[in-house]
Design a protein around this motif. Structure first.
Motif, PDB file in Angstrom:
ATOM      1  N   PRO A  19       0.712  -1.360   0.076  1.00 28.05           N
ATOM      2  CA  PRO A  19       0.016   0.025  -0.035  1.00 28.05           C
ATOM      3  C   PRO A  19       0.794   1.216   0.161  1.00 28.05           C
ATOM      4  N   GLY A  20       0.547   2.248  -1.002  1.00 30.01           N
ATOM      5  CA  GLY A  20       1.324   3.589  -0.984  1.00 30.01           C
ATOM      6  C   GLY A  20       2.278   3.232  -2.081  1.00 30.01           C
ATOM      7  N   ASP A  21       2.678   2.269  -2.549  1.00 28.73           N
ATOM      8  CA  ASP A  21       3.652   2.200  -3.568  1.00 28.73           C
ATOM      9  C   ASP A  21       3.180   1.911  -4.778  1.00 28.73           C
ATOM     10  N   ALA A  22       4.072   2.091  -5.920  1.00 25.37           N
ATOM     11  CA  ALA A  22       3.648   1.946  -7.334  1.00 25.37           C
ATOM     12  C   ALA A  22       4.780   1.146  -8.039  1.00 25.37           C
ATOM     13  N   LYS A  23       4.260   0.295  -9.099  1.00 26.83           N
ATOM     14  CA  LYS A  23       5.268  -0.379  -9.777  1.00 26.83           C
ATOM     15  C   LYS A  23       4.775  -0.081 -11.279  1.00 26.83           C
ATOM     16  N   VAL A  24       5.628  -0.458 -12.259  1.00 29.63           N
ATOM     17  CA  VAL A  24       5.216  -0.254 -13.744  1.00 29.63           C
ATOM     18  C   VAL A  24       5.441  -1.630 -14.638  1.00 29.63           C
ATOM     19  N   THR A  25       4.354  -1.611 -15.618  1.00 32.92           N
ATOM     20  CA  THR A  25       4.446  -2.591 -16.478  1.00 32.92           C
ATOM     21  C   THR A  25       4.367  -1.990 -18.048  1.00 32.92           C
ATOM     22  N   PRO A  26       4.666  -2.479 -18.967  1.00 32.38           N
ATOM     23  CA  PRO A  26       4.183  -2.148 -20.156  1.00 32.38           C
ATOM     24  C   PRO A  26       2.529  -2.058 -20.360  1.00 32.38           C
ATOM     25  N   ALA A  27       1.881  -1.432 -21.327  1.00 30.74           N
ATOM     26  CA  ALA A  27       0.544  -1.230 -21.423  1.00 30.74           C
ATOM     27  C   ALA A  27       0.022  -2.516 -22.320  1.00 30.74           C
ATOM     28  N   PHE A  28       0.995  -3.151 -22.910  1.00 32.92           N
ATOM     29  CA  PHE A  28       0.384  -4.428 -23.796  1.00 32.92           C
ATOM     30  C   PHE A  28      -0.625  -4.075 -24.886  1.00 32.92           C
ATOM     31  N   ASP A  29      -1.961  -4.582 -24.746  1.00 29.27           N
ATOM     32  CA  ASP A  29      -2.891  -4.155 -25.931  1.00 29.27           C
ATOM     33  C   ASP A  29      -3.742  -3.071 -25.801  1.00 29.27           C
ATOM     34  N   LEU A  30      -3.109  -2.171 -24.697  1.00 32.82           N
ATOM     35  CA  LEU A  30      -3.971  -0.937 -24.571  1.00 32.82           C
ATOM     36  C   LEU A  30      -3.603  -0.147 -25.649  1.00 32.82           C
ATOM     37  N   ASP A  31      -4.497   0.873 -26.296  1.00 29.98           N
ATOM     38  CA  ASP A  31      -4.197   1.758 -27.316  1.00 29.98           C
ATOM     39  C   ASP A  31      -3.004   2.700 -27.336  1.00 29.98           C
ATOM     40  N   PRO A  32      -2.202   2.866 -28.455  1.00 29.71           N
ATOM     41  CA  PRO A  32      -1.444   3.939 -28.277  1.00 29.71           C
ATOM     42  C   PRO A  32      -2.033   5.256 -28.100  1.00 29.71           C
ATOM     43  N   PRO A  33      -1.604   6.217 -27.597  1.00 28.45           N
ATOM     44  CA  PRO A  33      -0.177   6.599 -27.207  1.00 28.45           C
ATOM     45  C   PRO A  33       0.063   5.971 -25.760  1.00 28.45           C
ATOM     46  N   VAL A  34      -0.916   5.094 -25.227  1.00 27.60           N
ATOM     47  CA  VAL A  34      -0.494   4.584 -23.843  1.00 27.60           C
ATOM     48  C   VAL A  34       0.725   3.624 -23.917  1.00 27.60           C
ATOM     49  N   LYS A  35       1.631   3.712 -23.210  1.00 30.41           N
ATOM     50  CA  LYS A  35       2.812   2.703 -23.304  1.00 30.41           C
ATOM     51  C   LYS A  35       2.918   2.058 -21.949  1.00 30.41           C
ATOM     52  N   HIS A  36       2.588   2.630 -20.827  1.00 33.52           N
ATOM     53  CA  HIS A  36       2.909   2.048 -19.371  1.00 33.52           C
ATOM     54  C   HIS A  36       1.544   1.963 -18.704  1.00 33.52           C
ATOM     55  N   VAL A  37       1.676   1.085 -17.869  1.00 34.36           N
ATOM     56  CA  VAL A  37       0.505   0.879 -16.764  1.00 34.36           C
ATOM     57  C   VAL A  37       1.310   1.050 -15.493  1.00 34.36           C
ATOM     58  N   ILE A  38       0.712   2.134 -14.723  1.00 36.36           N
ATOM     59  CA  ILE A  38       1.430   2.250 -13.306  1.00 36.36           C
ATOM     60  C   ILE A  38       0.464   1.648 -12.395  1.00 36.36           C
ATOM     61  N   HIS A  39       1.087   0.611 -11.728  1.00 37.85           N
ATOM     62  CA  HIS A  39      -0.082   0.111 -10.681  1.00 37.85           C
ATOM     63  C   HIS A  39       0.267   0.465  -9.224  1.00 37.85           C
ATOM     64  N   THR A  40      -0.666   0.984  -8.652  1.00 39.98           N
ATOM     65  CA  THR A  40      -0.499   1.460  -7.296  1.00 39.98           C
ATOM     66  C   THR A  40      -1.404   0.650  -6.330  1.00 39.98           C
ATOM     67  N   VAL A  41      -1.155   0.718  -5.009  1.00 44.82           N
ATOM     68  CA  VAL A  41      -2.273   0.032  -4.304  1.00 44.82           C
ATOM     69  C   VAL A  41      -2.616   1.138  -3.137  1.00 44.82           C
ATOM     70  N   GLY A  42      -3.646   1.233  -3.189  1.00 48.68           N
ATOM     71  CA  GLY A  42      -4.382   2.298  -2.096  1.00 48.68           C
ATOM     72  C   GLY A  42      -4.685   1.690  -0.695  1.00 48.68           C
ATOM     73  N   PRO A  43      -4.844   2.684   0.018  1.00 52.66           N
ATOM     74  CA  PRO A  43      -5.057   2.227   1.519  1.00 52.66           C
ATOM     75  C   PRO A  43      -6.725   1.399   1.510  1.00 52.66           C
ATOM     76  N   VAL A  44      -6.793   0.337   2.236  1.00 49.73           N
ATOM     77  CA  VAL A  44      -8.248  -0.108   2.576  1.00 49.73           C
ATOM     78  C   VAL A  44      -8.678   0.973   3.685  1.00 49.73           C
ATOM     79  N   TRP A  45      -9.652   1.634   3.708  1.00 53.58           N
ATOM     80  CA  TRP A  45     -10.226   2.772   4.575  1.00 53.58           C
ATOM     81  C   TRP A  45     -10.848   1.700   5.852  1.00 53.58           C
TER      82      TRP A  45
END
Ligand code: ADP
Length: 166
Positions: free
Chosen positions: A57-83
């Motif tokens: 939680p609170g961190d972020a990691k990146v991967t490619p965007a794979f089949d998402l349409d350009p110009p999207v090249k990256h997906v940034i995955h972040t994990v929020g807090p459970v309220w």
């Protein structure tokens, strides 16, 4: 400082360099916005996520965007807090999500980034407070990102984010 915008819509259709997903620690995919991002990016997203998991939680990691349409090249995955009522560091963890996403965006050279309203769905973070933290944190964080777009999926979130931006 980045230019901040708010739009109403589905984040998987945004024309930015990187889109952020509100993931869970496994990075294998989930419901809500994460489900939509994984469906749009295809099964390789879960493979790539699983290979770099866990993400705390609170961190972020990146991967490619794979089949998402350009110009999207990256997906940034972040994990929020459970309220859990607000006394367990939820606000600080949420702010950390935005900061870490921008830091990752800088590392990969992304100049435009779209954020969903992290943690305000299944994780239960109050929408108004989350909007304030999102806008304030992005405004206060030094970054080379030029354009930050907050993508609201419902009217209420759109209004709350617009009010914070005004
Ligand atoms: P969390 O588990 O972090 O709470 P959710 O995905 O449940 O994540 O919800 C986070 C926010 O993302 C909510 O405001 C939800 O309405 C919104 N959302 C759901 N689907 C999408 C989508 N396709 N694009 C943008 N936002 C979305």
């Amino acid at each position: 400082m980045a230019t901040l915008e708010v739009v109403l819509g589905d984040i998987t259709g945004e024309d930015v360099d990187a889109i952020v997903t509100a993931a869970n620690e496994s990075l294998l995919g989930g419901g809500g916005v994460d489900g939509a991002v994984h469906r749009a990016a295809g099964p390789r997203l879960a493979e790539a996520g699983g290979a770099i998991a866990p993400c705390g939680p609170g961190d972020a990691k990146v991967t490619p965007a794979f089949d998402l349409d350009p110009p999207v090249k990256h997906v940034i995955h972040t994990v929020g807090p459970v309220w859990d009522g607000g006394a367990y560091g939820e606000a600080e963890i949420l702010a950390s999500c935005y900061r870490r996403c921008l830091a990752v965006a800088d590392e990969i050279g992304a100049r435009s980034v779209a954020f969903p309203a992290i943690a305000t769905g299944v994780y239960g973070f109050p929408a108004k407070q989350a909007a304030r933290i999102a806008v304030r944190t992005v405004r206060e964080t030094p970054t080379k990102v030029e354009r930050v777009r907050f993508v609201a999926f419902d009217e209420e979130t759109y209004e709350l984010l617009s009010a914070e931006l005004a």
